[in-house]
Design a protein around this motif. Structure first.
Motif, PDB file in Angstrom:
ATOM      1  N   MET A  64     -43.659   6.105 -14.626  1.00  0.00           N
ATOM      2  CA  MET A  64     -44.504   4.953 -13.957  1.00  0.00           C
ATOM      3  C   MET A  64     -44.189   5.274 -12.394  1.00  0.00           C
ATOM      4  SD  MET A  64     -43.266   1.470 -16.323  1.00  0.00           S
ATOM      5  CE  MET A  64     -44.088   0.324 -15.315  1.00  0.00           C
ATOM      6  N   LEU A  65     -43.175   5.837 -11.957  1.00  0.00           N
ATOM      7  CA  LEU A  65     -42.869   6.025 -10.722  1.00  0.00           C
ATOM      8  C   LEU A  65     -43.908   7.442 -10.059  1.00  0.00           C
ATOM      9  CD1 LEU A  65     -41.564   5.460  -8.119  1.00  0.00           C
ATOM     10  CD2 LEU A  65     -39.474   6.862  -8.902  1.00  0.00           C
ATOM     11  N   GLY A  66     -43.749   8.347 -11.235  1.00  0.00           N
ATOM     12  CA  GLY A  66     -44.622   9.558 -10.790  1.00  0.00           C
ATOM     13  C   GLY A  66     -44.275  10.379  -9.552  1.00  0.00           C
ATOM     14  N   VAL A  67     -42.924  10.461  -9.523  1.00  0.00           N
ATOM     15  CA  VAL A  67     -42.271  11.372  -8.695  1.00  0.00           C
ATOM     16  C   VAL A  67     -41.813  12.748  -9.452  1.00  0.00           C
ATOM     17  CG1 VAL A  67     -40.035  11.954  -7.238  1.00  0.00           C
ATOM     18  CG2 VAL A  67     -41.293   9.775  -7.329  1.00  0.00           C
ATOM     19  N   GLY A  68     -41.908  14.000  -8.897  1.00  0.00           N
ATOM     20  CA  GLY A  68     -41.421  15.227  -9.617  1.00  0.00           C
ATOM     21  C   GLY A  68     -40.183  15.049 -10.093  1.00  0.00           C
ATOM     22  N   PRO A  69     -40.064  15.726 -11.274  1.00  0.00           N
ATOM     23  CA  PRO A  69     -38.794  15.623 -11.885  1.00  0.00           C
ATOM     24  C   PRO A  69     -37.440  16.392 -10.885  1.00  0.00           C
ATOM     25  CG  PRO A  69     -40.170  17.177 -13.084  1.00  0.00           C
ATOM     26  CD  PRO A  69     -41.016  16.498 -12.060  1.00  0.00           C
ATOM     27  N   MET A  70     -37.686  17.283 -10.427  1.00  0.00           N
ATOM     28  CA  MET A  70     -36.549  18.035  -9.541  1.00  0.00           C
ATOM     29  C   MET A  70     -36.488  17.170  -8.286  1.00  0.00           C
ATOM     30  SD  MET A  70     -36.749  22.083 -10.508  1.00  0.00           S
ATOM     31  CE  MET A  70     -38.128  22.450 -10.092  1.00  0.00           C
ATOM     32  N   VAL A  71     -37.547  16.797  -7.598  1.00  0.00           N
ATOM     33  CA  VAL A  71     -37.453  16.010  -6.584  1.00  0.00           C
ATOM     34  C   VAL A  71     -36.695  14.623  -6.858  1.00  0.00           C
ATOM     35  CG1 VAL A  71     -38.398  14.599  -4.759  1.00  0.00           C
ATOM     36  CG2 VAL A  71     -39.157  16.991  -5.273  1.00  0.00           C
ATOM     37  N   GLY A  72     -37.102  13.899  -7.876  1.00  0.00           N
ATOM     38  CA  GLY A  72     -36.570  12.759  -8.486  1.00  0.00           C
ATOM     39  C   GLY A  72     -35.097  12.900  -8.565  1.00  0.00           C
ATOM     40  N   LEU A  73     -34.927  14.006  -9.498  1.00  0.00           N
ATOM     41  CA  LEU A  73     -33.368  14.182  -9.773  1.00  0.00           C
ATOM     42  C   LEU A  73     -32.439  14.218  -8.494  1.00  0.00           C
ATOM     43  CD1 LEU A  73     -31.077  14.209 -12.161  1.00  0.00           C
ATOM     44  CD2 LEU A  73     -31.625  16.715 -12.113  1.00  0.00           C
ATOM     45  N   LEU A  74     -32.948  15.180  -7.521  1.00  0.00           N
ATOM     46  CA  LEU A  74     -32.251  15.353  -6.394  1.00  0.00           C
ATOM     47  C   LEU A  74     -31.897  13.960  -5.893  1.00  0.00           C
ATOM     48  CD1 LEU A  74     -30.776  17.090  -4.217  1.00  0.00           C
ATOM     49  CD2 LEU A  74     -32.960  17.670  -3.258  1.00  0.00           C
ATOM     50  N   TRP A  75     -33.139  13.037  -5.653  1.00  0.00           N
ATOM     51  CA  TRP A  75     -32.715  11.666  -5.151  1.00  0.00           C
ATOM     52  C   TRP A  75     -31.995  11.002  -5.963  1.00  0.00           C
ATOM     53  CZ3 TRP A  75     -32.945   9.143  -0.710  1.00  0.00           C
ATOM     54  CH2 TRP A  75     -33.978   9.518   0.087  1.00  0.00           C
ATOM     55  N   GLU A  76     -31.901  10.971  -7.145  1.00  0.00           N
ATOM     56  CA  GLU A  76     -30.992  10.003  -8.028  1.00  0.00           C
ATOM     57  C   GLU A  76     -29.612  10.692  -7.907  1.00  0.00           C
ATOM     58  OE1 GLU A  76     -34.129   9.468 -11.683  1.00  0.00           O
ATOM     59  OE2 GLU A  76     -32.821  11.285 -11.949  1.00  0.00           O
ATOM     60  N   THR A  77     -29.246  12.118  -7.751  1.00  0.00           N
ATOM     61  CA  THR A  77     -27.948  12.447  -7.559  1.00  0.00           C
ATOM     62  C   THR A  77     -27.457  12.027  -6.262  1.00  0.00           C
ATOM     63  OG1 THR A  77     -28.947  14.663  -7.112  1.00  0.00           O
ATOM     64  CG2 THR A  77     -27.849  14.369  -9.366  1.00  0.00           C
ATOM     65  N   LEU A  78     -28.384  12.175  -5.222  1.00  0.00           N
ATOM     66  CA  LEU A  78     -27.931  11.832  -3.809  1.00  0.00           C
ATOM     67  C   LEU A  78     -27.513  10.137  -3.763  1.00  0.00           C
ATOM     68  CD1 LEU A  78     -30.704  13.571  -1.686  1.00  0.00           C
ATOM     69  CD2 LEU A  78     -28.362  13.922  -1.677  1.00  0.00           C
ATOM     70  N   LEU A  79     -28.343   9.469  -4.365  1.00  0.00           N
ATOM     71  CA  LEU A  79     -28.092   7.974  -4.285  1.00  0.00           C
ATOM     72  C   LEU A  79     -26.785   7.751  -5.122  1.00  0.00           C
ATOM     73  CD1 LEU A  79     -31.747   6.839  -4.777  1.00  0.00           C
ATOM     74  CD2 LEU A  79     -30.469   6.457  -2.857  1.00  0.00           C
ATOM     75  N   LEU A  80     -26.486   8.556  -6.145  1.00  0.00           N
ATOM     76  CA  LEU A  80     -25.086   8.184  -6.770  1.00  0.00           C
ATOM     77  C   LEU A  80     -24.127   9.224  -6.353  1.00  0.00           C
ATOM     78  CD1 LEU A  80     -26.604   8.583 -10.531  1.00  0.00           C
ATOM     79  CD2 LEU A  80     -25.894   6.500  -9.243  1.00  0.00           C
ATOM     80  N   ALA A  81     -23.956   9.866  -5.203  1.00  0.00           N
ATOM     81  CA  ALA A  81     -23.024  10.731  -4.537  1.00  0.00           C
ATOM     82  C   ALA A  81     -22.030   9.869  -4.180  1.00  0.00           C
ATOM     83  CB  ALA A  81     -23.728  11.660  -3.333  1.00  0.00           C
ATOM     84  N   LEU A  82     -22.220   8.724  -3.681  1.00  0.00           N
ATOM     85  CA  LEU A  82     -21.200   7.824  -2.838  1.00  0.00           C
ATOM     86  C   LEU A  82     -20.320   7.347  -3.831  1.00  0.00           C
ATOM     87  CD1 LEU A  82     -19.777   6.720  -0.481  1.00  0.00           C
ATOM     88  CD2 LEU A  82     -21.458   4.930  -0.488  1.00  0.00           C
TER      89      LEU A  82
END
Length: 304
Positions: A177-195
């Motif tokens: 539903m979001l439509g963000v590329g899989p690798m860009v999305g995963l990088l953002w997800e991991t960055l957001l969970l890094a803290l």
């Protein structure tokens, strides 16, 4: 007769097939890796998956996109919030999977990922208004019946399998539903969970329960390997998805849970009961029905 312009060249198709095999074989053999680090707490393993994925993903995207990498990473605030939710879901999925493998429940993970494609059909129907064909509906009912029977046979619902199937299904739904590329999305997800990941590792170090650095060089290298184990199958899957038809990629997805099933029964000696036999038979039959129909529809859409 005009050649089909949508069909990839044979060289690209071979690359796609190789990439798909590599991705799903690595996913299917992943329990072997997590068994090697089963002395580590599952939460610490997830923290390492998150942290070591970040530099690898960033490096791959930089090599792929060059200076456009940073531009591709620019997303609206709403999209970033959605990625925080999807990242939390995938981290929960990883945690359930790692915990299950470390607690001799590999068979349950196999069942969960076999159920997954049928859960996707149901979620698409409920949330995306996608029409279910008669065969798809029948397949979902057959699979559900087998799963209910397994729960009745064991005396408790197969929570691990259902949690894996629905958490990953919900993750896929949000990302679609979001439509963000899989690798860009995963990088953002991991960055957001890094803290949270760094915070947990720091806290574990203070408590004296951290295995990284204190567990020896071999264990440290294995934990660093959590990054490639997480990222490389996704990269290969993306190569396959670009080179092959979606229906073709769909057939490869059963390789991973099939390998996991073989590992659980023949390598790790987990108990395969009559309830499992009924549940797996129902799900395999349902997937066979749906796959044959998908292939037939794909061929009908292909111009001669």
């Amino acid at each position: 007769m005009k050649p089909n312009a949508d069909r990839p060249p044979h060289s690209a198709e071979r690359i796609g097939v190789t990439a798909a095999l590599a991705a799903y074989i690595l996913w299917g053999l992943a329990p072997i890796y997590f068994k090697l680090i089963q002395s580590v707490a599952p939460l610490e393993v997830i923290a390492h998956r998150i942290l070591w994925s970040i530099p690898l993903l960033a490096g791959i995207l930089w090599l792929r996109d060059g200076s456009a990498f940073l531009q591709r990473m620019r997303l609206p605030g709403r999209s970033i919030l959605v990625l925080l939710a999807s990242g939390t879901l995938v981290a929960i999925n990883w945690l359930i999977f790692v915990w299950a493998v470390m607690n001799n429940q590999v068979l349950a993970t196999s069942l969960g990922y076999f159920i997954g494609p049928l859960v996707n059909f149901m979620l698409g129907f409920l949330f995306l208004k996608e029409r279910l064909t008669l065969i798809q509906t029948t397949g979902v009912v057959i699979a559900a019946s087998g799963t209910v029977y397994l729960g009745w046979f064991l005396g408790t619902p197969p929570w691990i399998s259902l949690s894996l199937a629905f958490s990953f299904g919900a993750y896929g739904l949000i990302r679609k539903m979001l439509g963000v590329g899989p690798m860009v999305g995963l990088l953002w997800e991991t960055l957001l969970l890094a803290l949270p990941a760094v915070t947990f590792i720091a806290w574990s170090g203070q408590q004296g329960t951290l295995h990284f650095v204190s567990g020896g060089l071999k264990l440290d290298l294995l934990l660093i390997l959590a990054g490639p184990v997480t990222v490389l199958p996704l990269v290969w899957f993306n190569v396959a998805a670009r080179a092959l038809r979606l229906s073709t990629v769909g057939f490869f997805q059963y390789i991973a849970p099939s390998l996991t099933f073989l590992l659980s029964v023949f390598i790790y000696g987990e108990t395969f009961t009559r309830g499992h036999a009924v549940a797996f038979s129902c799900i395999w039959f349902a997937l066979f029905m749906v796959s044959v129909e998908t292939l037939a529809r794909s061929r009908r859409r292909t111009p001669g």
